[in-house]
Every structure is written in structure tokens, then in C-alpha cells.
Write a protein that holds these residues in place. Structure first.
Motif, mmCIF file in Angstrom:
data_model
loop_
_atom_site.group_PDB
_atom_site.id
_atom_site.type_symbol
_atom_site.label_atom_id
_atom_site.label_comp_id
_atom_site.label_asym_id
_atom_site.label_seq_id
_atom_site.Cartn_x
_atom_site.Cartn_y
_atom_site.Cartn_z
ATOM 1 N N VAL A 16 0.839 -1.195 0.000
ATOM 2 C CA VAL A 16 0.000 0.000 0.000
ATOM 3 C C VAL A 16 0.874 1.245 0.000
ATOM 4 O O VAL A 16 0.627 2.209 -0.739
ATOM 5 C CB VAL A 16 -0.962 -0.023 1.213
ATOM 6 N N TRP A 17 1.909 1.224 0.816
ATOM 7 C CA TRP A 17 2.819 2.378 0.891
ATOM 8 C C TRP A 17 3.495 2.616 -0.461
ATOM 9 O O TRP A 17 3.541 3.740 -0.967
ATOM 10 C CB TRP A 17 3.867 2.136 1.979
ATOM 11 N N ALA A 18 4.013 1.565 -1.081
ATOM 12 C CA ALA A 18 4.706 1.673 -2.366
ATOM 13 C C ALA A 18 3.729 2.132 -3.459
ATOM 14 O O ALA A 18 4.077 2.977 -4.298
ATOM 15 C CB ALA A 18 5.346 0.347 -2.743
ATOM 16 N N THR A 19 2.522 1.604 -3.465
ATOM 17 C CA THR A 19 1.536 1.991 -4.463
ATOM 18 C C THR A 19 1.185 3.471 -4.326
ATOM 19 O O THR A 19 1.067 4.195 -5.323
ATOM 20 C CB THR A 19 0.272 1.130 -4.312
ATOM 21 N N THR A 20 1.026 3.929 -3.089
ATOM 22 C CA THR A 20 0.715 5.339 -2.844
ATOM 23 C C THR A 20 1.847 6.229 -3.341
ATOM 24 O O THR A 20 1.606 7.257 -3.995
ATOM 25 C CB THR A 20 0.478 5.569 -1.335
ATOM 26 N N LYS A 21 3.087 5.844 -3.043
ATOM 27 C CA LYS A 21 4.245 6.634 -3.486
ATOM 28 C C LYS A 21 4.323 6.685 -5.010
ATOM 29 O O LYS A 21 4.569 7.747 -5.593
ATOM 30 C CB LYS A 21 5.552 6.038 -2.940
ATOM 31 N N VAL A 22 4.120 5.576 -5.660
ATOM 32 C CA VAL A 22 4.203 5.520 -7.118
ATOM 33 C C VAL A 22 3.093 6.369 -7.740
ATOM 34 O O VAL A 22 3.336 7.113 -8.700
ATOM 35 C CB VAL A 22 4.151 4.054 -7.607
ATOM 36 N N ASN A 23 1.890 6.278 -7.202
ATOM 37 C CA ASN A 23 0.774 7.073 -7.745
ATOM 38 C C ASN A 23 1.034 8.573 -7.572
ATOM 39 O O ASN A 23 0.713 9.359 -8.467
ATOM 40 C CB ASN A 23 -0.543 6.670 -7.084
ATOM 41 N N ARG A 24 1.574 8.964 -6.429
ATOM 42 C CA ARG A 24 1.899 10.383 -6.221
ATOM 43 C C ARG A 24 2.930 10.851 -7.248
ATOM 44 O O ARG A 24 2.823 11.938 -7.807
ATOM 45 C CB ARG A 24 2.440 10.621 -4.811
ATOM 46 N N LYS A 25 3.958 10.047 -7.457
ATOM 47 C CA LYS A 25 5.005 10.413 -8.399
ATOM 48 C C LYS A 25 4.461 10.478 -9.824
ATOM 49 O O LYS A 25 4.826 11.377 -10.591
ATOM 50 C CB LYS A 25 6.160 9.411 -8.316
ATOM 51 N N LEU A 26 3.573 9.571 -10.192
ATOM 52 C CA LEU A 26 2.981 9.592 -11.525
ATOM 53 C C LEU A 26 2.117 10.842 -11.721
ATOM 54 O O LEU A 26 2.101 11.426 -12.803
ATOM 55 C CB LEU A 26 2.139 8.330 -11.758
#
Length: 117
Positions: A16-26
Motif C-alpha cells: 500500500v505504501w509503495a503503491t501510494t508513493k508511485v501514484n503520487r510520483k505519476l
């Protein structure tokens, strides 16, 4: 059993943490977001340049006034000498005018417009 539950929960949390970080960066890398960020940075840079230019202009004006005072003192321009009284000269002499007498004194005659006709 407890060990498996712990590692499963830890993996889900990390996912969940990694997905949130990736979505923010995208979202930060979308063209609209990049354009907005570049525009904001350009506006900030413009404000900084304007503030520096205004400060520079004020410094120049202050130093110019100081230098002008120094030059005025050195050349004696700032002193207030006694100036002679201004002279008055008659620019055009009109000897046909009955009010003109001797170039300096004026006599007043009543003027009646009806006398000319």
C-alpha cells in the motif's frame, strides 16, 4: 501461524505504501502538473528578479544623490551666492502706442473704442 500473519500484514502495508508513493510520483509527472510547477517557479523567479532590480535602482538613486552632493561641494555649486536683481528689457519698442513714453514710464490714457470709428 502468528509469524505468517505478521509477515502478510507487513507485506500488505509495504505494498500500500509503495503503491501510494508511485501514484503520487505519476501524478507529479503528468504534463499538466509539470506545466503548473514550471509556471509557479517562473513566477517566483520573476518576483525575485523584480525585487533585486528595485533594490538595485534604489541603491543607484541613493549613491547618485550622494555623488551629486559631493560634486556640488567640490565645484562650489551648492553655495548660495547673492545674485543681482533681474533686469527687465523691452523686447519690442512700439512708438506708435500712446502709452509708451521714454521706454520706461507708462502714462495711462482712457481708451475709447468708439473714437476709432
Amino acid at each position: 501461524m502468528f509469524r505468517r500473519t505478521f509477515w502478510f500484514t507487513t507485506g500488505v502495508a509495504a505494498g500500500v505504501w509503495a503503491t501510494t508513493k508511485v501514484n503520487r510520483k505519476l501524478k507529479q509527472l503528468t504534463p499538466e502538473s509539470l506545466a503548473r510547477t514550471a509556471g509557479n517557479k517562473a513566477i517566483e523567479a520573476g518576483h525575485r528578479i523584480k525585487d533585486r532590480a528595485v533594490g538595485f535602482a534604489l541603491d543607484v538613486r541613493d549613491n547618485m544623490a550622494v555623488r551629486e552632493a559631493e560634486l556640488g561641494d567640490a565645484l562650489g555649486i551648492n553655495e548660495n551666492p547673492e545674485l543681482p536683481a533681474p533686469r527687465r528689457h523691452i523686447a519690442i519698442e512700439n512708438r506708435n502706442n500712446p502709452k509708451y513714453v521714454d521706454g520706461s514710464t507708462y502714462q495711462t490714457y482712457p481708451y475709447n473704442r468708439n473714437e476709432d470709428h
